[in-house]
Design a protein around this motif. Structure first.
Motif, PDB file in Angstrom:
ATOM      1  N   GLY A 111       0.805  -1.214   0.000  1.00 36.62           N
ATOM      2  CA  GLY A 111       0.000   0.000   0.000  1.00 36.62           C
ATOM      3  C   GLY A 111       0.838   1.264   0.000  1.00 36.62           C
ATOM      4  N   ASP A 112       0.238   2.352  -0.482  1.00 39.17           N
ATOM      5  CA  ASP A 112       0.874   3.662  -0.407  1.00 39.17           C
ATOM      6  C   ASP A 112       0.647   4.296   0.965  1.00 39.17           C
ATOM      7  OD1 ASP A 112       1.825   4.117  -3.280  1.00 39.17           O
ATOM      8  OD2 ASP A 112      -0.280   3.593  -3.595  1.00 39.17           O
ATOM      9  N   VAL A 113      -0.538   4.050   1.532  1.00 36.48           N
ATOM     10  CA  VAL A 113      -0.863   4.535   2.872  1.00 36.48           C
ATOM     11  C   VAL A 113      -1.636   3.448   3.606  1.00 36.48           C
ATOM     12  CG1 VAL A 113      -0.925   6.985   2.243  1.00 36.48           C
ATOM     13  CG2 VAL A 113      -3.019   5.623   2.107  1.00 36.48           C
ATOM     14  N   ILE A 114      -1.609   3.525   4.933  1.00 40.63           N
ATOM     15  CA  ILE A 114      -2.387   2.620   5.781  1.00 40.63           C
ATOM     16  C   ILE A 114      -3.390   3.471   6.550  1.00 40.63           C
ATOM     17  CG2 ILE A 114      -2.295   0.946   7.686  1.00 40.63           C
ATOM     18  CD1 ILE A 114       0.711   0.545   6.886  1.00 40.63           C
ATOM     19  N   MET A 115      -4.657   3.070   6.510  1.00 41.85           N
ATOM     20  CA  MET A 115      -5.694   3.798   7.231  1.00 41.85           C
ATOM     21  C   MET A 115      -6.366   2.855   8.214  1.00 41.85           C
ATOM     22  SD  MET A 115      -7.311   6.353   4.356  1.00 41.85           S
ATOM     23  CE  MET A 115      -6.234   7.518   3.482  1.00 41.85           C
ATOM     24  N   MET A 116      -6.382   3.255   9.480  1.00 42.57           N
ATOM     25  CA  MET A 116      -6.892   2.409  10.557  1.00 42.57           C
ATOM     26  C   MET A 116      -8.123   3.063  11.179  1.00 42.57           C
ATOM     27  SD  MET A 116      -4.791   0.694  13.663  1.00 42.57           S
ATOM     28  CE  MET A 116      -5.535  -0.642  14.590  1.00 42.57           C
ATOM     29  N   THR A 117      -9.259   2.354  11.108  1.00 43.38           N
ATOM     30  CA  THR A 117     -10.522   2.965  11.516  1.00 43.38           C
ATOM     31  C   THR A 117     -11.026   2.429  12.864  1.00 43.38           C
ATOM     32  OG1 THR A 117     -11.683   1.377  10.088  1.00 43.38           O
ATOM     33  CG2 THR A 117     -11.293   3.593   9.207  1.00 43.38           C
ATOM     34  N   GLY A 118     -10.200   2.575  13.897  1.00 42.44           N
ATOM     35  CA  GLY A 118     -10.672   2.409  15.258  1.00 42.44           C
ATOM     36  C   GLY A 118     -10.546   1.041  15.888  1.00 42.44           C
TER      37      GLY A 118
END
Length: 279
Positions: A73-80
């Protein structure tokens, strides 16, 4: 003796099945097409991680981190829900955060378990010192080749009060309206823990929403889907997958860990890799 041998074998088989259901991580590839996406972000890959619940995925979360790293991935997004308030293991969550940020840039918003975790201030302080950026109370622009997209974060509604849930949702709506009023008209990604608030998200100029919370419905059956999710109840509509309404797309991760119900059935832990495409 035969019946005891049969029962023992059955228990071993069931235990092995439940363990594999809980620990074998699935990487789900999705694509999102939009005319509004800047060309510079065509092909951008977002690794969406949610609902870790300080789960056990090998020593120092090795199996999970290998999956995230391998996703490219280019970015990692963590939703809680990086912590579980009922079976809290602060050291395990801190270790996961520290190692996750070594893979790539990580953006994060809170979940309901952070809101009810007794040591949240301690965990929040650790997050602020780490390389993981907490967007729960802010937004930012990602820039590539001179072009930009907005990433807007929202806190879990329980951070806005613990009264009647409908009243809390009104506050959430008001805060989101304020947050959206302070960003540009560019392509916008919203990170927000709760998928059941989809109708609120569609009121604003949001292209893509990343959510978790529903745990895939915990138990999933063929032709039926998930059986139960918090705040959606029986046969939840937004337990996993992608959903579109009024020009806004919601991408829901089944998440990784468990909370009150200790097992997943036909519902492996999931990492979602979302590729943005210029339509």
């Amino acid at each position: 003796m035969r019946i005891y041998a049969f029962l023992l074998g059955f228990l071993i088989a069931v235990s092995r099945f439940l363990y594999k259901e809980d620990k074998e991580i699935q990487v789900t590839e999705r694509e999102f097409f939009s005319e509004r996406l800047p060309e510079a972000f065509d092909g951008c890959r977002i690794v969406h991680v949610s609902d870790y619940h300080n789960g056990w995925f090998g020593w120092r979360a090795r199996h999970l981190l290998d999956k995230v790293s391998g996703a490219g991935g280019d970015v990692i997004m963590m939703t809680g829900d990086v912590i579980d308030r009922r079976t809290a293991n602060l050291g395990r969550s801190k270790s996961f955060i520290r190692r996750l940020t070594k893979i790539g840039p990580v953006y994060y918003v809170t979940g309901n378990h952070e809101a009810h975790y007794k040591k949240w201030k301690k965990l929040k302080k650790y997050i602020e010192k780490s390389d993981m950026m907490n967007l729960s109370d802010t937004s930012l622009q990602l820039v590539k080749d001179g072009q930009t997209i907005n990433v807007v974060g929202m806190p879990d509604p329980w951070f806005l009060g613990n009264e009647v849930y409908s009243d809390v949702n009104l506050r959430f709506d008001k805060l989101l309206r304020h947050r959206m009023g302070n960003v540009s008209d560019d392509f916008t990604i919203l990170m927000s823990h709760r998928p059941e608030l989809f109708l609120i998200y569609t009121k604003y100029d949001i292209d893509l929403v990343l959510s978790g919370h529903a745990h895939g419905g915990q138990i999933r059956l063929p032709f039926v889907g998930g059986l139960y999710s918090p705040h959606q109840g029986i046969l939840p509509k937004y337990a996993e997958g992608m959903h579109k309404m009024y020009g806004t797309t919601l991408s829901v991760s089944r998440g990784l860990g468990n909370s009150r119900f200790p097992f997943r059935v036909f519902n492996h832990p999931e990492i979602v890799v979302l590729t943005l495409r210029k339509k």
